[in-house]
Write a protein that holds these residues in place. Structure first.
Motif: not given
Length: 180
Positions: A1-3, A10-14, A27, A32
């Motif tokens: 997760q990185r902000r 506003d980057k989210h990995n999952g 994201k 997304t």
């Protein structure tokens, strides 16, 4: 997760698995990107696909071109083992390219060295020609000097022989050397 500050990203990995599939998402900047793959496909390959999908999206092409780009990506990533081979081949090609560039640099350096060597050969040829002309001149000078010395020695020997004969015969009238 990185902000990232400033609202730019506003980057989210999952990633999660359910049944025989893994569900992966990224994201980024309000979008997304999702990929569904078999569970046995390595996560790094799936995220590599998502990253290329983002690049195709960021290219800003129209929906027909984006659809075609996604279809090409899906075809490319259909066989995950081949993707690693392709990346390995791309790395091999880059390595060969680097070697060829180094070889070209070496050839250019050799060319420069050959040009310098060629210039040196030309200078040596000129020097050799000059040496040959001068050595011929010196040879002539030495020949005439040697010939003069031989003539002088010959004349001196004749004079000495003449003096010895004159003294042995008792003078210029040769009284002792006359036979009666």
């Amino acid at each position: 997760q990185r902000r990232v500050r400033g609202g730019q990203s506003d980057k989210h990995n999952g990633s999660f698995t359910h049944g025989p599939y893994s569900y992966n998402f990224v994201k980024d900047r309000g979008f997304t990107f999702i990929s569904i793959a078999r569970k046995d496909v390595e996560t790094r390959i799936v995220f590599s696909f998502i990253k290329e999908m983002q690049h195709a999206f960021d290219a800003g092409s129209d929906k027909h071109r984006f659809k075609r780009d996604i279809e090409l990506l899906i075809a490319q990533y259909k066989n995950p083992e081949d993707v690693d081979k392709v990346k390995r081949l791309a790395g091999d090609i880059q390595e060969v390219k680097d070697i060829m560039q180094q070889n070209l640099k070496s050839m250019v350096q050799r060319g420069d060295q050959l040009q310098q060597l060629d210039e040196s050969v030309v200078q040596l040829e000129v020097a050799a020609s000059t040496f040959k002309v001068r050595s011929t001149e010196v040879k002539k000078v030495v020949f005439w000097r040697d010939l003069r010395c031989k003539i002088i020695v010959g004349v001196v020997l004749l004079i000495i022989i003449f003096i010895v004969v004159v003294v042995a015969c008792g003078g210029f009238e040769f009284p002792n050397c006359k036979t009666s």
